[in-house]
Design a protein around this motif. Sequence first.
Motif, PDB file in Angstrom:
ATOM      1  N   UNK A  99       0.868  -1.182   0.000  1.00 41.98           N
ATOM      2  CA  UNK A  99       0.000   0.000   0.000  1.00 41.98           C
ATOM      3  C   UNK A  99       0.903   1.229   0.000  1.00 41.98           C
ATOM      4  N   UNK A 100       0.721   2.106  -0.975  1.00 42.41           N
ATOM      5  CA  UNK A 100       1.583   3.290  -1.109  1.00 42.41           C
ATOM      6  C   UNK A 100       0.969   4.537  -0.485  1.00 42.41           C
ATOM      7  N   UNK A 101      -0.277   4.473  -0.078  1.00 35.82           N
ATOM      8  CA  UNK A 101      -1.034   5.692   0.220  1.00 35.82           C
ATOM      9  C   UNK A 101      -1.468   5.769   1.680  1.00 35.82           C
ATOM     10  N   UNK A 102      -0.641   5.283   2.568  1.00 32.72           N
ATOM     11  CA  UNK A 102      -0.998   5.295   3.989  1.00 32.72           C
ATOM     12  C   UNK A 102      -0.804   6.694   4.557  1.00 32.72           C
ATOM     13  N   UNK A 103      -1.865   7.210   5.197  1.00 29.83           N
ATOM     14  CA  UNK A 103      -1.784   8.569   5.738  1.00 29.83           C
ATOM     15  C   UNK A 103      -2.460   8.711   7.098  1.00 29.83           C
ATOM     16  N   UNK A 104      -3.004   7.608   7.639  1.00 33.84           N
ATOM     17  CA  UNK A 104      -3.696   7.685   8.928  1.00 33.84           C
ATOM     18  C   UNK A 104      -3.347   6.493   9.812  1.00 33.84           C
ATOM     19  N   UNK A 105      -3.206   6.755  11.103  1.00 35.63           N
ATOM     20  CA  UNK A 105      -2.923   5.684  12.049  1.00 35.63           C
ATOM     21  C   UNK A 105      -4.034   4.643  12.047  1.00 35.63           C
ATOM     22  N   UNK A 106      -5.279   5.090  11.952  1.00 37.32           N
ATOM     23  CA  UNK A 106      -6.416   4.164  11.964  1.00 37.32           C
ATOM     24  C   UNK A 106      -6.316   3.157  10.821  1.00 37.32           C
ATOM     25  N   UNK A 107      -5.958   3.625   9.649  1.00 42.14           N
ATOM     26  CA  UNK A 107      -5.851   2.736   8.494  1.00 42.14           C
ATOM     27  C   UNK A 107      -4.694   1.763   8.696  1.00 42.14           C
ATOM     28  N   UNK A 108      -3.584   2.236   9.227  1.00 45.65           N
ATOM     29  CA  UNK A 108      -2.448   1.356   9.497  1.00 45.65           C
ATOM     30  C   UNK A 108      -2.839   0.247  10.470  1.00 45.65           C
ATOM     31  N   UNK A 109      -3.536   0.617  11.524  1.00 46.06           N
ATOM     32  CA  UNK A 109      -3.958  -0.364  12.529  1.00 46.06           C
ATOM     33  C   UNK A 109      -4.887  -1.397  11.917  1.00 46.06           C
ATOM     34  N   UNK A 110      -5.837  -0.952  11.116  1.00 46.78           N
ATOM     35  CA  UNK A 110      -6.788  -1.877  10.497  1.00 46.78           C
ATOM     36  C   UNK A 110      -6.082  -2.817   9.516  1.00 46.78           C
ATOM     37  N   UNK A 111      -5.149  -2.307   8.740  1.00 51.34           N
ATOM     38  CA  UNK A 111      -4.401  -3.166   7.818  1.00 51.34           C
ATOM     39  C   UNK A 111      -3.642  -4.251   8.578  1.00 51.34           C
ATOM     40  N   UNK A 112      -3.042  -3.877   9.687  1.00 46.71           N
ATOM     41  CA  UNK A 112      -2.301  -4.844  10.493  1.00 46.71           C
ATOM     42  C   UNK A 112      -3.230  -5.889  11.105  1.00 46.71           C
ATOM     43  N   UNK A 113      -4.339  -5.442  11.647  1.00 47.11           N
ATOM     44  CA  UNK A 113      -5.298  -6.355  12.278  1.00 47.11           C
ATOM     45  C   UNK A 113      -5.936  -7.302  11.266  1.00 47.11           C
ATOM     46  N   UNK A 114      -6.152  -6.829  10.052  1.00 52.11           N
ATOM     47  CA  UNK A 114      -6.897  -7.602   9.060  1.00 52.11           C
ATOM     48  C   UNK A 114      -6.004  -8.380   8.096  1.00 52.11           C
ATOM     49  N   UNK A 115      -4.703  -8.212   8.200  1.00 52.64           N
ATOM     50  CA  UNK A 115      -3.788  -8.981   7.365  1.00 52.64           C
ATOM     51  C   UNK A 115      -3.813 -10.444   7.811  1.00 52.64           C
ATOM     52  N   UNK A 116      -4.084 -11.387   6.906  1.00 55.00           N
ATOM     53  CA  UNK A 116      -4.090 -12.795   7.293  1.00 55.00           C
ATOM     54  C   UNK A 116      -2.741 -13.220   7.880  1.00 55.00           C
ATOM     55  N   UNK A 117      -2.799 -13.985   8.947  1.00 53.94           N
ATOM     56  CA  UNK A 117      -1.570 -14.362   9.658  1.00 53.94           C
ATOM     57  C   UNK A 117      -0.669 -15.277   8.834  1.00 53.94           C
ATOM     58  N   UNK A 118      -1.254 -15.959   7.833  1.00 50.36           N
ATOM     59  CA  UNK A 118      -0.437 -16.844   7.008  1.00 50.36           C
ATOM     60  C   UNK A 118       0.213 -16.112   5.830  1.00 50.36           C
TER      61      UNK A 118
END
Length: 229
Positions: A99-118
């Motif tokens: 993702x090249x367009x990260x500009x908010x902490x909330x979005x970063x947190x959600x991407x981390x939480x929702x990234x599949x662990x595998x």
Amino acid sequence: MTSIKNKLDHSQKRIAHAAKNASRSVNEIALLAVSKTKPSSDIIEAYQAGQRLFGENYVQEAETKINELSKQYPDIEWHFIGPLQSNKTKTVAHIFNWVHTLEREKIATRLSQQRPKDQAPINVCIQVNISAEDTKSGVLQNEVITLAKHIDGLNNIQLRGLMAIPSANVGEAQARLELSQLQALFIKLKVIYPQVDTLSVGMSQDLEFAVEYGSTMVRIGSAIFGARK
């Protein structure tokens, strides 16, 4: 009509020439083919010509293409380069490599939480509003380190660098000022976070300037796939 392969070759030659003029190795600079609004057949044609990095702006369109192509072409690296809203983070976290367009902490947190662990952590660039324009996305220069610190504390997301879209239709002096500020910020970030290695800046019309100021990834669309309808 010039083929996509020929246009890719021409773009690579432009990058090589720009790298030589900047006394840089061409191997330091990746070409991201921006395939938004283009059909899967164009992506396949570019793939067959050796291209592996593709950029998409629209989640729903990209999801269709990735679902169609991922099994047959598993080595394609998919980069999300459009605005990212909260309600789209889950899809992006599942199907994109970058993702090249990260500009908010909330979005970063959600991407981390929702990234599949595998899956490997998703690679991200912080988008910088280097020209401080009200109409542009991205964080201001003095906000970059704060956001970087937040990203660095998350488990399934990897900070890789910065992305920016410098001002269009400005004089050379202003263009050079913005690019030099972005380059300085990139160097500063690399000192703090050694894994940072990506400066995503430069498009079809300005890649030569971008390479001169340290770009490691140029985003080229129309010069490869033709004008968007």
